[in-house]
Write a protein that holds these residues in place. Sequence first.
Motif, short mmCIF file in Angstrom:
data_model
loop_
_atom_site.label_atom_id
_atom_site.label_comp_id
_atom_site.label_asym_id
_atom_site.label_seq_id
_atom_site.Cartn_x
_atom_site.Cartn_y
_atom_site.Cartn_z
N ILE A 1 0.73 -0.98 -0.08
CA ILE A 1 0.07 0.06 0.06
C ILE A 1 0.89 1.22 0.03
O ILE A 1 0.53 2.17 -0.81
N ALA A 2 1.77 1.40 0.86
CA ALA A 2 2.80 2.40 1.08
C ALA A 2 3.46 2.77 -0.50
O ALA A 2 3.77 3.73 -0.89
N ALA A 3 4.07 1.32 -0.91
CA ALA A 3 4.64 1.49 -2.13
C ALA A 3 3.87 2.21 -3.71
O ALA A 3 4.59 2.66 -4.23
N ALA A 4 2.62 2.03 -3.27
CA ALA A 4 1.89 2.61 -4.06
C ALA A 4 2.07 3.96 -4.51
O ALA A 4 1.93 4.71 -5.54
N ALA A 5 2.67 4.71 -3.25
CA ALA A 5 3.11 6.26 -3.47
C ALA A 5 4.13 6.39 -4.74
O ALA A 5 4.09 7.63 -5.34
N LYS A 6 4.78 5.35 -5.00
CA LYS A 6 5.71 5.43 -6.17
C LYS A 6 5.22 4.72 -7.23
O LYS A 6 6.24 4.67 -8.45
N GLY A 7 4.19 4.59 -7.37
CA GLY A 7 3.68 3.73 -8.66
C GLY A 7 2.15 4.16 -8.75
O GLY A 7 1.90 5.31 -9.69
N ALA A 8 1.26 3.38 -8.58
CA ALA A 8 -0.34 3.58 -9.12
C ALA A 8 -0.79 4.70 -8.31
O ALA A 8 -1.86 4.93 -8.79
N SER A 9 -0.25 5.06 -6.95
CA SER A 9 -0.92 6.22 -6.45
C SER A 9 0.01 7.26 -6.02
O SER A 9 0.19 7.55 -4.84
N PRO A 10 0.34 8.10 -7.00
CA PRO A 10 1.43 9.04 -6.71
C PRO A 10 0.84 10.14 -5.68
O PRO A 10 1.64 11.10 -5.22
N ARG A 11 -0.38 10.22 -5.72
CA ARG A 11 -0.97 11.27 -4.51
C ARG A 11 -0.76 10.70 -3.19
O ARG A 11 -0.87 11.82 -2.59
N THR B 1 4.52 -2.02 11.91
CA THR B 1 4.76 -2.41 10.45
C THR B 1 4.41 -1.37 9.61
O THR B 1 4.87 -1.16 8.55
N CYS B 2 3.28 -0.57 10.11
CA CYS B 2 2.98 0.41 9.20
C CYS B 2 3.88 1.55 9.17
O CYS B 2 4.12 2.18 8.15
N LEU B 3 4.54 1.82 10.25
CA LEU B 3 5.47 2.92 10.26
C LEU B 3 6.59 2.67 9.36
O LEU B 3 7.01 3.40 8.51
N ALA B 4 7.24 1.40 9.45
CA ALA B 4 8.21 1.01 8.46
C ALA B 4 7.85 1.05 7.00
O ALA B 4 8.71 1.45 6.33
N ALA B 5 6.49 0.71 6.80
CA ALA B 5 5.92 0.81 5.35
C ALA B 5 6.14 2.17 4.94
O ALA B 5 6.55 2.78 3.79
N ALA B 6 5.57 3.37 5.75
CA ALA B 6 5.61 4.64 5.39
C ALA B 6 7.01 5.05 5.24
O ALA B 6 7.26 5.89 4.42
N ARG B 7 7.83 4.76 6.18
CA ARG B 7 9.25 5.46 5.82
C ARG B 7 10.04 4.74 4.86
O ARG B 7 10.58 5.61 4.09
N ALA B 8 9.67 3.39 4.63
CA ALA B 8 10.41 3.08 3.35
C ALA B 8 10.08 3.70 1.84
O ALA B 8 10.48 3.34 1.10
N ASN B 9 8.91 4.39 2.19
CA ASN B 9 8.31 4.88 0.84
C ASN B 9 8.18 6.37 1.14
O ASN B 9 7.46 7.11 0.19
N GLY B 10 8.67 7.24 1.89
CA GLY B 10 8.67 8.67 2.06
C GLY B 10 7.53 9.06 2.38
O GLY B 10 7.17 10.39 2.18
N LEU B 11 6.58 8.58 3.07
CA LEU B 11 5.27 8.97 3.62
C LEU B 11 5.38 9.27 5.23
O LEU B 11 6.12 8.70 5.89
#
Length: 293
Positions: free
Chosen positions: A137-147, A179-189
């Motif tokens: 989900i977080a990685a979508a920021a770099k692909g399918a969901s740039p917003r 888990t969600c914090l790591a996902a956010a930080r890994a993707n700049g969120l």
Amino acid sequence: MTFRPRRSVLYMPGSNARALDKARSLSADALIFDLEDAVAPDAKETARAQVSEAVTAGGYGPREVVVRINGLSTLWGEADLTAAAAAAPDAILIPKVSSPEDLARIEDLLRQAGAPEKTALWAMMETPLAMLNAGAIAAAAKGASPRLAVLVMGTNDLAKETGARLVAGRAPMLPWLMTCLAAARANGLDIIDGVYNDFNNEDGFAAECGQGVDLGMDGKTLIHPKQIGPCNAAFSASAEEIERARAIIAVFDLPENADKGAIQLDGRMVERLHADMARRTVAIADAIAARAQ
């Protein structure tokens, strides 16, 4: 380097026009005008109209204005999304995000609705499937969901869906929060902690804010205006922390340290990663100070 303070993020019922107006004078960093949980079914359309009018009218100053819509699977979701796109808030908060495909669909609908590029997406992380898919989900920021810009923890819904108890210290929630914090930080969120329900328990709220700071959260969602001040204080760097951050930046900015990965400062070893962290601390502190002027 610019960062937007998101220490205090207050939910406000979209059906309460007086609250929407009062929000213009509150010291929250962000306001979530809620069309979902806080609004009864028979008030959904009224709330949508009131929120659209309030967002369009503006007057919220530096406060980040976010609209939480109903899920697309409900009777109101698509109409909410269309209205929010037209009103052009700073962000739209999507409930029950469980996969990157959910965000991709929202992106398509926003394009069709002509939503301005400035309107970001925030995703509620509140289902068991979202916990399993947090990274995707977080990685979508770099692909399918740039917003996509922010993850918001929905701890009440997580408790409901999993049977986990909401207890002091939140031991059952900690694996999911991290888990969600790591996902956010890994993707700049950015990531915002869940609400504290007993708004009259000042000590309990302070403890949970402190825990959120320790975990690395950017801020906390709130359910009552009385929580704003303590939350802002908890999620603001101290004067000593800001001074230390400026000193780290200054020493790494010296020409003779340009190629160094680590240096000594006041008898302690600091690495270049600490300079990056320091720049974030100072940028947020400067933004907070600018708001107070």
